[in-house]
Design an enzyme around this catalytic site. Structure first.
Site, PDB file in Angstrom:
ATOM      1  N   ASP A 180      38.367  36.782  42.192  1.00  0.00           N
ATOM      2  CA  ASP A 180      38.044  38.052  41.530  1.00  0.00           C
ATOM      3  C   ASP A 180      38.066  37.872  40.009  1.00  0.00           C
ATOM      4  O   ASP A 180      37.227  38.427  39.288  1.00  0.00           O
ATOM      5  CB  ASP A 180      39.033  39.150  41.953  1.00  0.00           C
ATOM      6  CG  ASP A 180      39.038  39.335  43.461  1.00  0.00           C
ATOM      7  OD1 ASP A 180      37.946  39.366  44.049  1.00  0.00           O
ATOM      8  OD2 ASP A 180      40.134  39.422  44.056  1.00  0.00           O
ATOM      9  N   HIS A 207      42.620  42.519  47.278  1.00  0.00           N
ATOM     10  CA  HIS A 207      41.410  41.695  47.378  1.00  0.00           C
ATOM     11  C   HIS A 207      40.477  42.243  48.463  1.00  0.00           C
ATOM     12  O   HIS A 207      40.260  41.611  49.492  1.00  0.00           O
ATOM     13  CB  HIS A 207      41.779  40.233  47.660  1.00  0.00           C
ATOM     14  CG  HIS A 207      40.552  39.369  47.794  1.00  0.00           C
ATOM     15  ND1 HIS A 207      39.712  39.089  46.746  1.00  0.00           N
ATOM     16  CD2 HIS A 207      40.004  38.752  48.865  1.00  0.00           C
ATOM     17  CE1 HIS A 207      38.714  38.344  47.151  1.00  0.00           C
ATOM     18  NE2 HIS A 207      38.853  38.125  48.443  1.00  0.00           N
TER      19      HIS A 207
HETATM   20  N1  NAI Z   1      40.817  35.018  49.111  1.00  0.00           N
HETATM   21  C1  NAI Z   1      39.540  34.946  48.806  1.00  0.00           C
HETATM   22  O1  NAI Z   1      39.151  35.246  47.663  1.00  0.00           O
HETATM   23  C2  NAI Z   1      38.544  34.473  49.800  1.00  0.00           C
HETATM   24  C3  NAI Z   1      38.873  34.341  51.121  1.00  0.00           C
HETATM   25  N2  NAI Z   1      37.980  33.877  52.034  1.00  0.00           N
HETATM   26  C4  NAI Z   1      38.425  33.756  53.424  1.00  0.00           C
HETATM   27  O2  NAI Z   1      38.752  32.399  53.725  1.00  0.00           O
HETATM   28  C5  NAI Z   1      38.667  32.187  55.140  1.00  0.00           C
HETATM   29  C6  NAI Z   1      37.916  30.905  55.445  1.00  0.00           C
HETATM   30  O3  NAI Z   1      36.576  30.996  55.052  1.00  0.00           O
HETATM   31  P1  NAI Z   1      35.548  29.778  55.301  1.00  0.00           P
HETATM   32  O4  NAI Z   1      36.138  28.504  54.892  1.00  0.00           O
HETATM   33  O5  NAI Z   1      34.259  30.186  54.738  1.00  0.00           O
HETATM   34  O6  NAI Z   1      35.457  29.801  56.906  1.00  0.00           O
HETATM   35  P2  NAI Z   1      35.035  28.613  57.885  1.00  0.00           P
HETATM   36  O7  NAI Z   1      34.812  29.199  59.223  1.00  0.00           O
HETATM   37  O8  NAI Z   1      33.934  27.815  57.274  1.00  0.00           O
HETATM   38  O9  NAI Z   1      36.317  27.683  57.909  1.00  0.00           O
HETATM   39  C7  NAI Z   1      37.517  28.092  58.451  1.00  0.00           C
HETATM   40  C8  NAI Z   1      38.233  26.899  59.011  1.00  0.00           C
HETATM   41  O10 NAI Z   1      39.469  27.347  59.547  1.00  0.00           O
HETATM   42  C9  NAI Z   1      39.705  26.568  60.690  1.00  0.00           C
HETATM   43  N3  NAI Z   1      40.709  27.182  61.560  1.00  0.00           N
HETATM   44  C10 NAI Z   1      40.591  28.180  62.448  1.00  0.00           C
HETATM   45  N4  NAI Z   1      41.764  28.395  63.074  1.00  0.00           N
HETATM   46  C11 NAI Z   1      42.643  27.517  62.537  1.00  0.00           C
HETATM   47  C12 NAI Z   1      43.997  27.245  62.769  1.00  0.00           C
HETATM   48  N5  NAI Z   1      44.727  27.924  63.668  1.00  0.00           N
HETATM   49  N6  NAI Z   1      44.578  26.267  62.042  1.00  0.00           N
HETATM   50  C13 NAI Z   1      43.877  25.579  61.123  1.00  0.00           C
HETATM   51  N7  NAI Z   1      42.587  25.793  60.866  1.00  0.00           N
HETATM   52  C14 NAI Z   1      41.973  26.747  61.578  1.00  0.00           C
HETATM   53  C15 NAI Z   1      38.337  26.432  61.362  1.00  0.00           C
HETATM   54  O11 NAI Z   1      38.325  25.363  62.279  1.00  0.00           O
HETATM   55  C16 NAI Z   1      37.459  26.204  60.148  1.00  0.00           C
HETATM   56  O12 NAI Z   1      37.303  24.824  59.866  1.00  0.00           O
HETATM   57  C17 NAI Z   1      38.003  33.445  55.699  1.00  0.00           C
HETATM   58  O13 NAI Z   1      38.986  34.281  56.247  1.00  0.00           O
HETATM   59  C18 NAI Z   1      37.393  34.107  54.468  1.00  0.00           C
HETATM   60  O14 NAI Z   1      37.226  35.489  54.616  1.00  0.00           O
HETATM   61  C19 NAI Z   1      36.715  33.521  51.674  1.00  0.00           C
HETATM   62  C20 NAI Z   1      36.327  33.624  50.360  1.00  0.00           C
HETATM   63  C21 NAI Z   1      37.186  34.148  49.332  1.00  0.00           C
HETATM   64  O1  OAA Z   2      33.826  38.582  50.760  1.00  0.00           O
HETATM   65  C1  OAA Z   2      34.374  37.853  51.608  1.00  0.00           C
HETATM   66  O2  OAA Z   2      34.409  38.094  52.818  1.00  0.00           O
HETATM   67  C2  OAA Z   2      35.037  36.603  51.118  1.00  0.00           C
HETATM   68  C3  OAA Z   2      35.872  36.955  49.959  1.00  0.00           C
HETATM   69  O3  OAA Z   2      36.982  37.407  50.082  1.00  0.00           O
HETATM   70  C4  OAA Z   2      35.239  36.899  48.633  1.00  0.00           C
HETATM   71  O4  OAA Z   2      34.183  36.268  48.465  1.00  0.00           O
HETATM   72  O5  OAA Z   2      35.809  37.507  47.723  1.00  0.00           O
END
Ligand code: NAI
Ligand code: OAA
Length: 344
Positions: A180, A207
């Site tokens: 953010d 967030h």
């Molecule tokens: N805090 C923030 O600003 C942001 C948060 N996110 C969040 O981050 C998370 C991940 O996003 P991506 O990497 O794009 O998803 P993705 O689906 O590409 O990767 C997630 C990974 O987590 C793994 N996974 C699932 N269950 C698991 C477990 N029990 N133990 C270990 N690994 C496990 C999957 O195998 C996968 O490799 C989502 O919840 C998304 O909403 C995404 C962008 C920004």
């Molecule tokens: O928007 C989403 O789902 C992933 C996230 O938290 C971000 O990009 O800020």
């Protein structure tokens, strides 16, 4: 892009955030183990790359339910300091975590168009809960950087799990809201015609949607933006995640910018652990700056994690209204997380 260019970009960006090392260098000689849970995912892979480039890391532990041996083999060939190990599946989670100073959690499902972050709760709440139970057992003193959404609920879930296991230390648990801040800086620099590397903008609240509240009145360098421009910048920052989700059209949410933001925040945590003074970043932490038990604001990082949760500073009427408007949603997301952890 070479490692040197990436490393120097990370250094420049960290220097341009609230962190100010005042000439104190964090010793790269210190042993620091960093574990990434979800390391084979969209965020996990580029985050693994960026953490491999961080000279403060001596051991990089890459864990996922599958796919980590390949990611680890790949990243391990990079000629930087840290030793890389890949771990796959429940059986190896303990080894992956043991001895970690910092655990970064981007494990869980991402959004598709039309979904809110809260729609991820059903699946991600359980994932985060079980990973935090393992952290309680194998590295109870590690700092935890929670990336998995909905952050407004996953952080309270983690806190409840740690409390139940008798290892909760509120100074060590962080919801990562750095993306953010990264977005607010980028969008503000564009409108204010400022050099983006010089821009600082605190982002408070939580967030998700309106719970993300950038304080452009405190942005530096200051600029004479109109009320309409501030309203538009605020909305774009709040909807930044959705902008990426829609552009990716079903192929996930922000991964590359999130990996960058996660690497900046992890680096700040490591600097704090290493005793670098005046490391300040925004994060969603246990807080008393409002009546809500968790809240994002500027936080001073130190040898034990959060050293001080800083106040919100002076706000405009527009920002004060934003603050009041976000409280009910943030409160209910926090309560949902707490209830889940205590009934599952
Ligand atoms: N805090 C923030 O600003 C942001 C948060 N996110 C969040 O981050 C998370 C991940 O996003 P991506 O990497 O794009 O998803 P993705 O689906 O590409 O990767 C997630 C990974 O987590 C793994 N996974 C699932 N269950 C698991 C477990 N029990 N133990 C270990 N690994 C496990 C999957 O195998 C996968 O490799 C989502 O919840 C998304 O909403 C995404 C962008 C920004
Ligand atoms: O928007 C989403 O789902 C992933 C996230 O938290 C971000 O990009 O800020």
């Amino acid at each position: 892009m070479t490692a040197a260019i990436l490393r120097s970009a990370l250094r420049r960006s960290a220097a341009a955030s609230y962190s100010s090392s005042r000439g104190f260098a964090s010793s790269p000689g210190q042993q620091r183990k960093v574990a990434i849970l979800g390391a084979a995912g969209g965020i996990g892979q580029p985050l693994s790359l960026l953490m491999k480039l961080n000279p403060l890391v001596s051991h990089l532990s890459l864990y996922d339910i599958a796919g980590t041996p390949g990611v680890a083999a790949d990243v391990s060939h990079i000629n930087t300091r840290s030793e890389v190990r890949g771990y796959a599946g429940d059986d190896q989670l303990g080894q992956a975590l043991e001895g970690s100073d910092l655990v970064i959690i981007p494990a869980g499902v991402p959004r598709k168009p039309g979904m809110t972050r809260d729609d991820l709760f059903k699946i991600n709440a359980g994932i985060v809960k079980s990973l935090c139970e393992a952290i309680s057992k194998y590295c109870p003193h590690a700092l935890v950087n929670m990336i998995s959404n909905p952050v407004n609920s996953t952080v309270p879930i983690a806190a409840e799990v740690f409390k139940k296991k008798g290892v909760y230390d509120e100074r060590r648990l962080f919801g990562v809201t750095t993306l953010d801040v990264v977005r607010a800086k980028t969008f503000y620099a564009g409108k204010a015609n400022a050099n983006v590397a010089d821009v600082n903008v605190p982002v408070i609240g939580g967030h998700a949607g309106i719970t993300i509240l950038p304080l452009f009145s405190q942005a530096t360098p200051s600029a004479n933006l109109s009320a309409e421009e501030i309203t538009a910048l605020t909305k774009r920052t709040q909807d930044g995640g959705t902008e990426v989700v829609e552009a990716k059209a079903g192929k996930g949410s922000a991964t590359l910018s999130m990996a960058y933001a996660g690497a900046i925040f992890a680096d700040a945590c490591l600097k704090g652990l290493n005793g670098v003074p005046d490391v300040v970043e925004c994060s969603f932490v246990q807080s008393t700056v409002t009546e809500l038990p968790f809240f994002a604001s500027k936080v001073r990082l130190g040898k034990n994690g959060v050293e001080e949760v800083l106040g919100l500073g002076p706000m405009t009427d527009f920002e004060k209204q934003g603050l009041e408007a976000l409280k009910p949603e943030l409160k209910s997301s926090i309560e949902k997380g707490i209830a889940f952890a205590n009934t599952n």
